[in-house]
Design a protein around this motif. Sequence first.
Motif, mmCIF file in Angstrom:
data_model
loop_
_atom_site.group_PDB
_atom_site.id
_atom_site.type_symbol
_atom_site.label_atom_id
_atom_site.label_comp_id
_atom_site.label_asym_id
_atom_site.label_seq_id
_atom_site.Cartn_x
_atom_site.Cartn_y
_atom_site.Cartn_z
ATOM 1 N N ALA A 310 0.829 -1.212 0.000
ATOM 2 C CA ALA A 310 0.000 0.000 0.000
ATOM 3 C C ALA A 310 0.862 1.261 0.000
ATOM 4 O O ALA A 310 0.494 2.271 -0.609
ATOM 5 N N TYR A 311 2.014 1.217 0.660
ATOM 6 C CA TYR A 311 2.900 2.384 0.717
ATOM 7 C C TYR A 311 3.325 2.814 -0.686
ATOM 8 O O TYR A 311 3.246 3.999 -1.038
ATOM 9 N N PHE A 312 3.783 1.881 -1.485
ATOM 10 C CA PHE A 312 4.251 2.228 -2.828
ATOM 11 C C PHE A 312 3.115 2.775 -3.686
ATOM 12 O O PHE A 312 3.321 3.651 -4.532
ATOM 13 N N GLN A 313 1.902 2.276 -3.464
ATOM 14 C CA GLN A 313 0.751 2.807 -4.201
ATOM 15 C C GLN A 313 0.444 4.232 -3.750
ATOM 16 O O GLN A 313 0.132 5.095 -4.575
ATOM 17 N N SER A 314 0.546 4.498 -2.458
ATOM 18 C CA SER A 314 0.198 5.817 -1.925
ATOM 19 C C SER A 314 1.145 6.904 -2.404
ATOM 20 O O SER A 314 0.758 8.071 -2.511
ATOM 21 N N ILE A 315 2.403 6.556 -2.697
ATOM 22 C CA ILE A 315 3.379 7.568 -3.114
ATOM 23 C C ILE A 315 3.520 7.639 -4.632
ATOM 24 O O ILE A 315 4.372 8.352 -5.149
ATOM 25 N N GLY A 316 2.695 6.880 -5.357
ATOM 26 C CA GLY A 316 2.670 6.989 -6.801
ATOM 27 C C GLY A 316 3.635 6.092 -7.548
ATOM 28 O O GLY A 316 3.861 6.285 -8.748
ATOM 29 N N LYS A 317 4.222 5.092 -6.865
ATOM 30 C CA LYS A 317 5.131 4.160 -7.527
ATOM 31 C C LYS A 317 4.354 2.905 -7.913
ATOM 32 O O LYS A 317 4.270 1.936 -7.156
ATOM 33 N N ALA A 318 3.799 2.948 -9.131
ATOM 34 C CA ALA A 318 2.840 1.925 -9.542
ATOM 35 C C ALA A 318 3.471 0.557 -9.753
ATOM 36 O O ALA A 318 2.868 -0.465 -9.400
ATOM 37 N N VAL A 319 4.673 0.509 -10.344
ATOM 38 C CA VAL A 319 5.269 -0.786 -10.696
ATOM 39 C C VAL A 319 5.602 -1.624 -9.461
ATOM 40 O O VAL A 319 5.171 -2.780 -9.357
ATOM 41 N N PRO A 320 6.375 -1.090 -8.478
ATOM 42 C CA PRO A 320 6.626 -1.904 -7.280
ATOM 43 C C PRO A 320 5.345 -2.221 -6.513
ATOM 44 O O PRO A 320 5.215 -3.308 -5.938
ATOM 45 N N ALA A 321 4.403 -1.280 -6.497
ATOM 46 C CA ALA A 321 3.124 -1.538 -5.828
ATOM 47 C C ALA A 321 2.402 -2.706 -6.473
ATOM 48 O O ALA A 321 1.851 -3.580 -5.796
ATOM 49 N N LEU A 322 2.409 -2.738 -7.809
ATOM 50 C CA LEU A 322 1.748 -3.815 -8.540
ATOM 51 C C LEU A 322 2.411 -5.155 -8.268
ATOM 52 O O LEU A 322 1.737 -6.155 -7.959
ATOM 53 N N LEU A 323 3.735 -5.200 -8.370
ATOM 54 C CA LEU A 323 4.460 -6.460 -8.197
ATOM 55 C C LEU A 323 4.307 -7.004 -6.782
ATOM 56 O O LEU A 323 4.116 -8.211 -6.584
ATOM 57 N N LEU A 324 4.394 -6.134 -5.788
ATOM 58 C CA LEU A 324 4.260 -6.584 -4.401
ATOM 59 C C LEU A 324 2.828 -7.004 -4.091
ATOM 60 O O LEU A 324 2.609 -7.955 -3.334
ATOM 61 N N THR A 325 1.866 -6.304 -4.666
ATOM 62 C CA THR A 325 0.464 -6.673 -4.458
ATOM 63 C C THR A 325 0.162 -8.047 -5.033
ATOM 64 O O THR A 325 -0.543 -8.854 -4.426
ATOM 65 N N LEU A 326 0.702 -8.302 -6.233
ATOM 66 C CA LEU A 326 0.447 -9.584 -6.894
ATOM 67 C C LEU A 326 1.292 -10.721 -6.339
ATOM 68 O O LEU A 326 0.998 -11.897 -6.599
ATOM 69 N N SER A 327 2.342 -10.398 -5.594
ATOM 70 C CA SER A 327 3.247 -11.447 -5.111
ATOM 71 C C SER A 327 2.523 -12.457 -4.228
ATOM 72 O O SER A 327 2.796 -13.658 -4.293
#
Length: 385
Positions: A310-327
């Motif tokens: 959620a942190y990476f999504q909140s700061i606008g970093k879509a790629v790491p947010a996506l990969l960590l969410t799907l992990s």
Amino acid sequence: MAIGIGGSSIISRALGGGDKKKALKTFGNQISLTLLFTFTMVFLGLLFVDSLIPTFGGKGDIFEPAKVYYTIVLYGVPLLALCMMGNSVIRAEGKPKFAMTAMIIPSVGNLVLDYILINHLDMGMYGAAWATTISYFLCLVYVIWFFYSENSELKINWSHLGFNWPILKETSSLGFVTLARQAVVSITYLLMNNILYDLGGEDSVTVYAIIGRMLMFALFPVLGVTQGFLPIAGYNYGAENWQRVRKSINTAVLYASILGFVVFVLIMIFSEEIVAVFTDNPVVNSATPEAMRWVFAATPIVALQLIGSAYFQSIGKAVPALLLTLSRQGFIFIPLVLILPHYFGEIGVWIAFPIADVLSTIITGYFLNREIRLKLKPATAENLP
């Protein structure tokens, strides 16, 4: 959810940076996108109803009541979507109490209407479905009131509803994280229902239905901390207040972990009593407690995975947010649930949950710690606010 959370990340950072014009335009685009997509989905959902329900496990005796419930609830999807999107924006404005009320209204309303329509009016599955749809409407009325009241600073007009490509692009990239997460959840339900139906028939599907309901309710507190964390992290990141961002991460992980541990203890001790609330089927009552304990085995640590992604999504970093969410469910759980039942039978389905939780938490913890060390360096004496 994708439009709400993706756009709200922009709104939080825009408000933190003092750009109210961008926040208003983003909110207007969220409303237009939500209406466009939900009406399209309702049309397609009604068009393919007879093939969708069996695909997701609604087979045999389950099909007819599932179709009744599905069809009626589908009419309320635009209402629900506007509520969920609006709730994210309310949190982005820093008004968590109003957001909490917006979440409570459909839950309480659903319970009360279920009691009236099912118990007193004897409407059965129709009553359950209409109770859900009407509760969405009640929530939407409250959300609309909030944005027209003095409690909100986002007073949009017709000009804000026109699409803005840069905002659409950023909303889509950030929202795709949530969309992918929900898509994986849907795929997971599809796989689980079909795998369990093949392994144990309708009773095994019922076991998973109970566990799925418990996952939703029991993890609400942890998810609540996660949702509350998003606007705080985004706002302070936009204001470049790194010290407060670090503090919000630490606080969110701590309290979410404590809540996760409480849920873990309650499930381990009272699983039999919990299952008895849902059904009196002896086969289901016998099989569900052990399965539930396996599913919730890693709950105390899963908060780190949720907060980290959620942190990476909140700061606008879509790629790491996506990969960590799907992990968690996409990269780890789905392969496990396809492989383990071949060796361990039905128990293989349940042990896939804690394995996926542990592995994804380790991965997320590594990248979150790396981000904190490289980007969110401790403030020195001269740059403290």
